[in-house]
Design a protein around this motif. Structure first.
Motif, PDB file in Angstrom:
ATOM      1  N   ARG A  95      43.962 -47.783  52.511  1.00  0.00           N
ATOM      2  CA  ARG A  95      44.589 -48.652  51.724  1.00  0.00           C
ATOM      3  C   ARG A  95      45.983 -48.248  51.332  1.00  0.00           C
ATOM      4  NH1 ARG A  95      39.472 -48.937  48.976  1.00  0.00           N
ATOM      5  NH2 ARG A  95      40.464 -47.380  47.115  1.00  0.00           N
ATOM      6  N   ARG A 155      38.468 -44.746  52.800  1.00  0.00           N
ATOM      7  CA  ARG A 155      38.995 -46.239  52.120  1.00  0.00           C
ATOM      8  C   ARG A 155      40.203 -46.058  51.355  1.00  0.00           C
ATOM      9  NH1 ARG A 155      35.031 -49.973  52.932  1.00  0.00           N
ATOM     10  NH2 ARG A 155      33.007 -49.174  53.433  1.00  0.00           N
ATOM     11  N   ALA A 156      40.584 -45.187  50.468  1.00  0.00           N
ATOM     12  CA  ALA A 156      41.517 -45.025  49.641  1.00  0.00           C
ATOM     13  C   ALA A 156      42.774 -44.633  50.691  1.00  0.00           C
ATOM     14  CB  ALA A 156      41.516 -43.913  48.619  1.00  0.00           C
ATOM     15  N   THR A 157      42.527 -43.501  51.613  1.00  0.00           N
ATOM     16  CA  THR A 157      43.777 -43.470  52.614  1.00  0.00           C
ATOM     17  C   THR A 157      44.255 -44.354  53.199  1.00  0.00           C
ATOM     18  OG1 THR A 157      42.714 -40.972  52.656  1.00  0.00           O
ATOM     19  CG2 THR A 157      44.265 -41.779  54.599  1.00  0.00           C
ATOM     20  N   GLY A 201      39.435 -55.151  54.088  1.00  0.00           N
ATOM     21  CA  GLY A 201      38.158 -54.377  53.827  1.00  0.00           C
ATOM     22  C   GLY A 201      37.141 -54.037  54.879  1.00  0.00           C
ATOM     23  N   SER A 221      33.933 -39.033  56.438  1.00  0.00           N
ATOM     24  CA  SER A 221      33.051 -39.915  56.560  1.00  0.00           C
ATOM     25  C   SER A 221      32.029 -39.195  58.001  1.00  0.00           C
ATOM     26  CB  SER A 221      33.547 -41.107  57.108  1.00  0.00           C
ATOM     27  OG  SER A 221      34.571 -41.770  56.299  1.00  0.00           O
ATOM     28  N   GLY A 276      38.789 -38.363  56.253  1.00  0.00           N
ATOM     29  CA  GLY A 276      38.285 -39.011  54.980  1.00  0.00           C
ATOM     30  C   GLY A 276      36.916 -38.297  54.816  1.00  0.00           C
ATOM     31  N   SER A 331      33.656 -43.221  53.869  1.00  0.00           N
ATOM     32  CA  SER A 331      33.882 -42.410  52.612  1.00  0.00           C
ATOM     33  C   SER A 331      34.899 -43.188  51.822  1.00  0.00           C
ATOM     34  CB  SER A 331      33.925 -41.099  52.755  1.00  0.00           C
ATOM     35  OG  SER A 331      35.481 -41.090  53.431  1.00  0.00           O
ATOM     36  N   ASP A 332      34.799 -42.881  50.261  1.00  0.00           N
ATOM     37  CA  ASP A 332      35.555 -43.621  49.592  1.00  0.00           C
ATOM     38  C   ASP A 332      37.232 -42.738  49.953  1.00  0.00           C
ATOM     39  OD1 ASP A 332      33.798 -44.912  48.164  1.00  0.00           O
ATOM     40  OD2 ASP A 332      33.291 -43.422  46.653  1.00  0.00           O
ATOM     41  N   ALA A 333      37.091 -41.560  50.246  1.00  0.00           N
ATOM     42  CA  ALA A 333      38.428 -41.013  50.523  1.00  0.00           C
ATOM     43  C   ALA A 333      39.256 -41.422  51.587  1.00  0.00           C
ATOM     44  CB  ALA A 333      38.005 -39.302  50.727  1.00  0.00           C
TER      45      ALA A 333
END
Length: 594
Positions: free
Chosen positions: A208, A204-206, A193, A114, A112, A200-202
């Motif tokens: 999820r 977290r999205a991956t 969570g 990060s 991601g 990173s947002d990427a």
């Protein structure tokens, strides 16, 4: 449940810099001693300040070489001559700088993107896989992480944690650690969570998506980092002797630079001449001999070639032959047998004392017969550190080059940490203060078009080849300039590809004869240098063939140019061209390679 995420662990020493100016008290003390020598006590009385304040200010000024003690005619404090010249020139006192070091340990997540502090994540070696863990593999064809690419991540990590007034300067990379690791991510906690700070947002999205679908994510190869030196202007000077023109001058300057080195010499040449290459042997024997002498002195020689057009492996074999020859002279030879896929031509070396020298331009140092009209610029000291960054980025993908990159970083660190004078040295008579920008491949043509619109008196484009892109690359901008100004010149040597000489003439005549087109090729010489100049203050010296090449945004390091801007700098190059090319026939044989 554990998810193993591919990552890179990086550990190095970071250099943090704090800059601050002078207080009014210190400036008043300095100005008081400019009028007449005195003591801390006399200065305190004259300024009406406590004596201990005057003594502290005097101590700081002495430490930075602005005040000295004179013995005759009687002991007294006085302003130094350097400080006096600085103030009389109307310049304010420059900021002071102080550096400190700190250890940085970070983990870069390859899934991601990060950037974590080491203490925020659990990482394990890649050979210690727990049972039952789900593994995201490292991406195929991934760019190797280097100190240069990790430096930007260090900058990002430290940006919010430095003290007031501090900025991140660089990493001391010669003792760095770069290792592949796996981040161990607890999916039970991640479901609630709870991801490490800095995720990173990427990422977290991956995560999820994985928890929802059960599909294992894939890591994407890292995009090569754009070197910071491409976006950072460099304040420097340029003198006439730093503009190297002509094959013979290039050969002599190479010998001078290599003979002065005591630590390291780095060479990048697009091509490499074989030991039995009769065309190149005229000058290459002197190149090889200079490198042999350096190796015998204990200098480490690092050799790279750029061309990927090597289906038969002739440049790789030639590099191997050169490596064998040099290793017979000593052990300090790193001749890399894989191409770096760049048309740039660079030499960098230490100067034998505590500085550095770099040559960038058109000359293929390891193949040229040194009989063409070549053009390069020699850079010194401060600008050399940026060239070392550039060289490291160009050679980053060569797997055998880690030791060479370590040597590059060590020289870069030494140059950037070299103690500088607080006050500028008196500039030489012919050294012109200038701003230098290193130009990447896709930035060349936009700069030419801008120059064509901005030029008010003259525009000159110099290229080795004219090919199918010549109209949009050269003649269209030249015609735009010719509608406003009288002097528009295009110099070239040979047509390229399907283009013939008549095609080049026809393209030049499309502007109604307002463009002066000169073909610099004869039995005695051809033009191999590439340059752009406009008006009096701007020049670009480059490896880019303006008339025959295009550039990709995805490959910024394919070509490298140097753009200097300073009062009268273009006049230096114009005078050289008029003397050596435009007003008299060439004097040397014209073998050249692109």
């Amino acid at each position: 449940m554990t998810l193993l995420i591919p990552a890179v662990w990086y550990r190095a020493r970071a250099i943090i810099e704090r800059r601050w100016g002078w207080s009014p008290v210190e400036e008043e003390v300095l100005l008081t001693l400019r009028e007449r020598p005195g003591t801390s006590a006399s200065v305190a009385v004259e300024l009406g300040i406590p004596r201990q304040v005057a003594e502290a200010a005097v101590s700081r000024l002495m430490r930075f070489g602005l005040i000295e003690v004179r013995i005759a005619p009687e002991p007294a404090l006085a302003m130094t001559e350097a400080a006096r010249a600085h103030l009389l020139a109307g310049r304010s006192l420059p900021e002071r700088a102080q550096r400190r070091e700190m250890t940085v340990s970070l983990v870069f997540d390859k899934l991601g993107g990060s950037v974590f502090r080491r203490r925020e994540v659990v990482i394990k070696p890649v050979n210690k896989i727990p049972k039952g863990a789900m593994i995201v593999d490292f991406p195929n064809s991934d760019e190797a992480e280097t100190d240069s690419s990790m430096e930007e991540r260090v900058r990002h990590l430290l940006s919010s944690s430095l003290r007031s007034g501090e900025v991140f300067a660089m990493v001391r990379a010669n003792l760095s650690l770069i290792e592949n690791r796996f981040i161990h991510l607890d999916l039970v906690r991640a479901r609630d969570g709870a991801l490490p700070e800095g995720a990173s947002d990427a990422l977290r999205a991956t995560v999820r998506e994985h928890l929802t679908s059960g599909r294992l994510p894939s890591a994407r190869p890292s995009q090569p980092a754009r070197p910071a030196c491409l976006d950072t202007p460099i304040e420097t000077t340029l003198a006439q002797d730093q503009v190297v023109f002509g094959g013979g001058d290039h050969l002599a300057r190479l010998e001078e630079v290599v003979n002065a080195a005591r630590s390291d010499v780095f060479v990048l040449s697009t091509f490499v001449a074989a030991q039995d290459d009769a065309k190149a042997r005229h000058g290459q024997e002197r190149v090889w001999a200079a490198l042999e002498r350096a190796v015998r002195r204990g200098v480490r020689v690092h050799l790279f070639f750029g061309s990927s057009l090597d289906d038969e492996g002739k440049h790789m074999r030639a590099m191997g032959e050169l490596q064998n020859r040099l290793r017979a002279a000593g052990a300090g030879v790193a001749a890399h047998l894989e191409p770096v896929h760049s048309h740039a031509k660079i030499i960098i070396a230490d100067d034998g004392v505590d500085g550095g020298r770099a040559l960038l331009g058109s000359c293929n140092w390891l193949r040229s017969p040194f009989r063409a009209h070549e053009l390069s610029i020699e850079l010194r000291d401060g600008a050399v550190a940026a060239c070392l960054d550039l060289f490291a980025a160009i050679t980053a993908a060569v797997p055998t080059a880690r030791d060479s990159r370590d040597a590059l970083q060590a020289m870069r660190t030494a140059l950037r940490l070299k103690p500088g004078r607080l006050l500028d040295a008196t500039p030489t008579e012919d050294g012109i203060p200038a701003t230098l920008r290193i130009i990447a491949a896709p930035d060349h043509l936009p700069l030419l078009r801008r120059a064509a619109h901005d030029a008010e008196e003259r525009l000159l484009v110099m290229t080795h080849r004219m090919g199918s892109p010549m109209i949009q690359n050269v003649f269209d901008p030249a015609q735009v300039a010719s509608e406003r100004i009288e002097t528009v010149q295009a110099l070239y040597s040979v047509p390229s590809g399907e283009v013939k000489k008549r095609d080049v003439r026809a393209a030049g005549e499309m502007g109604g004869g307002s463009i002066e087109l000169r073909k610099i090729q004869s039995q005695s010489a051809m033009l191999h240098g590439k340059a752009l100049l406009w008006d009096h203050d701007d020049i670009v010296v480059t490896s880019f063939n303006w008339g025959s090449q295009t550039a990709s945004e995805d490959k910024p390091l394919d070509e490298i140019g140097l753009h200097f801007k300073g009062d009268g700098i273009a006049d230096i190059l114009q005078k050289i061209l008029e003397t050596r090319v435009l007003t008299r026939p060439a004097e040397a044989d014209g073998a050249a390679n692109s």
